[in-house]
Design a protein around this motif. Sequence first.
Motif, mmCIF file in Angstrom:
data_model
loop_
_atom_site.group_PDB
_atom_site.id
_atom_site.type_symbol
_atom_site.label_atom_id
_atom_site.label_comp_id
_atom_site.label_asym_id
_atom_site.label_seq_id
_atom_site.Cartn_x
_atom_site.Cartn_y
_atom_site.Cartn_z
ATOM 1 N N MET A 91 -11.254 -0.111 -24.211
ATOM 2 C CA MET A 91 -12.666 -0.485 -23.937
ATOM 3 C C MET A 91 -13.082 -0.378 -22.704
ATOM 4 S SD MET A 91 -14.397 -4.244 -24.022
ATOM 5 C CE MET A 91 -13.114 -5.105 -22.826
ATOM 6 N N ALA A 92 -14.144 0.487 -22.308
ATOM 7 C CA ALA A 92 -14.743 0.896 -21.139
ATOM 8 C C ALA A 92 -16.093 -0.187 -20.709
ATOM 9 C CB ALA A 92 -15.214 2.148 -21.206
ATOM 10 N N ILE A 93 -15.944 -0.748 -19.788
ATOM 11 C CA ILE A 93 -17.255 -1.606 -19.447
ATOM 12 C C ILE A 93 -18.146 -0.796 -18.593
ATOM 13 C CG2 ILE A 93 -17.907 -3.782 -18.123
ATOM 14 C CD1 ILE A 93 -15.079 -4.946 -18.832
ATOM 15 N N ARG A 94 -19.233 -1.018 -19.061
ATOM 16 C CA ARG A 94 -20.220 -0.106 -18.370
ATOM 17 C C ARG A 94 -21.314 -0.798 -17.362
ATOM 18 N NH1 ARG A 94 -23.573 3.212 -22.558
ATOM 19 N NH2 ARG A 94 -24.738 3.636 -20.395
ATOM 20 N N ASN A 95 -21.410 -2.338 -17.828
ATOM 21 C CA ASN A 95 -22.306 -2.995 -16.951
ATOM 22 C C ASN A 95 -21.909 -4.488 -17.149
ATOM 23 O OD1 ASN A 95 -24.632 -1.076 -16.442
ATOM 24 N ND2 ASN A 95 -24.728 -1.095 -18.673
#
Length: 117
Positions: free
Chosen positions: A1-5
């Motif tokens: 999972m990549a957190i963007r904001n």
Amino acid sequence: MAIRNVYAVMPVVDFESARGWYERLWGRPADRNPMDGLAEWQVIEGGAIQLLRDPDRAGSAMLTVGVDDTDAQAAAVAERGLDMGPVRDTPGGFRVAAIADPAGNVVTFAQDVGIDG
């Protein structure tokens, strides 16, 4: 999972009064108003502070914002008519100053000054 904001939400009862207070705190109007009762200040890339009309949760938020110079931040906020109170040093190596918004939510500015050795 990549957190963007990441968004921090400050719930308030009186949205318009709180909006004016946060405009003074941040030194500018909101960057976005995505819907009625929601204003958003982009404070860093990928990070924003949201002001939300939510009477049931108002006054329960705590937010810490890392800054380069807590004294300068407190002075800038004071110039805009808000009193942060005293800047103090913590045993953990931080210089902090806090202020409560009209709903009672607390915003703390913290500068990492390292632990005295």
